[in-house]
Design a protein around this motif. Sequence first.
Motif, mmCIF file in Angstrom:
data_model
loop_
_atom_site.group_PDB
_atom_site.id
_atom_site.type_symbol
_atom_site.label_atom_id
_atom_site.label_comp_id
_atom_site.label_asym_id
_atom_site.label_seq_id
_atom_site.Cartn_x
_atom_site.Cartn_y
_atom_site.Cartn_z
ATOM 1 N N CYS A 1 0.843 -1.198 0.000
ATOM 2 C CA CYS A 1 0.000 0.000 0.000
ATOM 3 C C CYS A 1 0.883 1.254 0.000
ATOM 4 O O CYS A 1 1.826 1.349 0.789
ATOM 5 N N CYS B 1 -5.583 -3.589 2.276
ATOM 6 C CA CYS B 1 -4.395 -3.501 3.137
ATOM 7 C C CYS B 1 -4.905 -3.199 4.545
ATOM 8 O O CYS B 1 -6.022 -3.569 4.884
ATOM 9 N N GLU B 2 -4.148 -2.493 5.378
ATOM 10 C CA GLU B 2 -4.620 -2.176 6.724
ATOM 11 C C GLU B 2 -5.337 -0.833 6.777
ATOM 12 O O GLU B 2 -5.851 -0.441 7.815
ATOM 13 N N CYS B 3 -5.335 -0.089 5.625
ATOM 14 C CA CYS B 3 -5.973 1.237 5.668
ATOM 15 C C CYS B 3 -6.978 1.465 4.549
ATOM 16 O O CYS B 3 -7.767 2.389 4.621
ATOM 17 N N CYS B 4 -6.959 0.665 3.517
ATOM 18 C CA CYS B 4 -7.590 1.099 2.273
ATOM 19 C C CYS B 4 -7.991 -0.123 1.440
ATOM 20 O O CYS B 4 -7.669 -1.261 1.799
ATOM 21 N N CYS C 1 -0.048 2.978 3.867
ATOM 22 C CA CYS C 1 0.311 2.336 5.135
ATOM 23 C C CYS C 1 1.496 1.392 4.970
ATOM 24 O O CYS C 1 2.074 0.940 5.952
HETATM 25 ZN ZN LIG Z 1 -2.903 0.880 3.319
#
Ligand SMILES: [Zn+2]
Length: 418
Positions: free
Chosen positions: A11, A40-43, A14
């Motif tokens: 990403c 991912c962890e954000c998006c 992140c």
């Molecule tokens: Zn991300």
Amino acid sequence: MHVALLDILRCPFCGAAMSIVENDALVLDGEQLTEGVLGCECCAYPVVAGIPVMIADEATRRAMHTLEDGRPEDALLCLLGLSEDAARRERFRSLMERGDATYREALEVLCEDAEGTYFLYRFTDATHLTAEALLRAIAQEGWPVQGRTLDLCGGSGHLTRVLTSLMSPGGTPSATVIADVYFWKLWLASRFTAPSAWPVCCDANGPLPFARDTFSTVVLADAYPYIWHKRQLAEEMMRLAGRDGVVVMPHLHSSLGENFSAGDTLTPAAYQSLFAPAGACLFSDQRMRDDVIERRVVDLSLDVSPEELGDEPELTLIATTRIDLFRRYEVPDAYEVTGELAVNPLYRIEPTGGSSLLTLTFPTPEYEEEFGECRRYLPDHVTVQADLSGPIVREAFGSQYRELRDRRVLIDAPVKYY
Ligand SMILES: [Zn+2]
């Protein structure tokens, strides 16, 4: 998108690895992800027509929601920029329904300005020839093409095609990635010009969506002056090439010389300073073009200082700490045909009995003014002892074949290009 791309895709915000979201949009055929969503962890990011779009803007979000609504064709049209233009959308649809559309026809629908002309004739302009020779030269060292390679701001894949042809079969893991911010260019690359490369849509003005130390060669040809965040991009390119890789930047525009569509240029000293941590060397583009066209040589022992470059308009930058790369190379002959043998489309063909008269004809006065240097190898007229009205095969040219290839009158074009 080959699922092995997930090994190196990160990403841009992140930095986390991406995983495939299990939802109704997912179309996974063996190792090929055609449509779907990556998280991912954000998006979240869409994959449309096999191309992951690692951009968080309104058009990308709209395409992702369209995909999740079960309308992949509309998502594709949205990313190709055809949603708001009914006439072009219908031309594109009918072209695709035909099944035998060429690069040239698709380009005419997707690009309506002079960039389309530049792309169509790209394979034989002097800057492309020089960049191609440079890549063929450094590939002789082995290591630059034994790992993955990246063609950044790769457009519709002309130089990417060269990179894919140079990938060493024994190299592991070997793959060529083409990255560009314009989805339509990547779509053309993946469909016609460089179908074996892995396309990734991303913005080089932001952090690049790849893991560090991923590529043995990172190429960026022509486009760097158009990037505003040059310092960040330089750091990113060095991060991706790592300590064992090389950054190759053919045809940089200098702010001290005159250039066509120059972009936001820097001085040669400033370019060198940005890539100094990776051992940046500068080369005169004019000298490199002369060597390639007249002597079939790429001499990387002849690096120059910014002062020696003076006000020359273009330069090439190569950055690597592996100084074995900086030597003289003979450019290898290229007579094989990996796609389709074609007459350079800059020639008008007139049949004359059993032979053909070819006449060099430029598409526009502007093209001739910017790319007229091709006259150094493309003859104004040439008579070919072959009938060119049907499919073209190497044997038809007899002893003329090698010279016609050397002069770029005949070229190894992608299948369904012209
Ligand atoms: Zn991300």
